[in-house]
Design a protein around this motif. Sequence first.
Motif, PDB file in Angstrom:
ATOM      1  N   THR A   1      -7.469  39.642  82.507  1.00 12.71           N
ATOM      2  CA  THR A   1      -7.168  38.376  83.074  1.00 12.71           C
ATOM      3  C   THR A   1      -8.030  37.395  81.782  1.00 12.71           C
TER       4      THR A   1
ATOM      5  N   LYS B   1      -2.179  44.733  83.801  1.00  6.71           N
ATOM      6  CA  LYS B   1      -1.808  43.575  84.383  1.00  6.71           C
ATOM      7  C   LYS B   1      -2.363  43.403  86.547  1.00  6.71           C
TER       8      LYS B   1
ATOM      9  N   ASP C   1       1.145  46.933  80.604  1.00  3.51           N
ATOM     10  CA  ASP C   1       1.325  46.650  82.118  1.00  3.51           C
ATOM     11  C   ASP C   1       0.334  47.820  82.573  1.00  3.51           C
TER      12      ASP C   1
ATOM     13  N   TYR D   1       0.914  40.906  79.030  1.00  3.81           N
ATOM     14  CA  TYR D   1      -1.140  41.480  78.935  1.00  3.81           C
ATOM     15  C   TYR D   1       0.187  42.826  79.409  1.00  3.81           C
TER      16      TYR D   1
ATOM     17  N   ALA E   1      -4.206  42.758  76.107  1.00  2.23           N
ATOM     18  CA  ALA E   1      -4.139  41.316  76.206  1.00  2.23           C
ATOM     19  C   ALA E   1      -3.871  40.625  75.042  1.00  2.23           C
TER      20      ALA E   1
END
Length: 122
Positions: A69, A65, A62, A60, A49
Amino acid sequence: QVQLVESGGGLVQPGDSLRLSCAASGRTFRGYAGGWFRQAPGKEREFVAAIPSSGISTRYADPMKGRFTISRDNAKNTVYLQMTSLKPEDTAVYYCAASNWLTDSAGAYAFWGQGTQVTVSS
């Protein structure tokens, strides 16, 4: 020069959550994009990320995701990675890095931390 120190890694069970922190010293982290990468045993380092200096328009990989965060607190010179619903395949050493622009390319990051181990196992 920016010195980065990661913390927050550890051993957790599948489905658990963990928050990694990346604290900067030296130059302020404020002017740099922050990125997280990880490297599992026998595998290449991969992008996780990234967040720009403004904290807006995060990016991000994949597989992360919806589960991970990235955030930052420029007043504390720190970038975070909140990880939820952890899986055994998330096991890796997680590295924090700083770049002049938002990118998922490891080669663009000039400054790196030493890494923190995350192990997901029952």
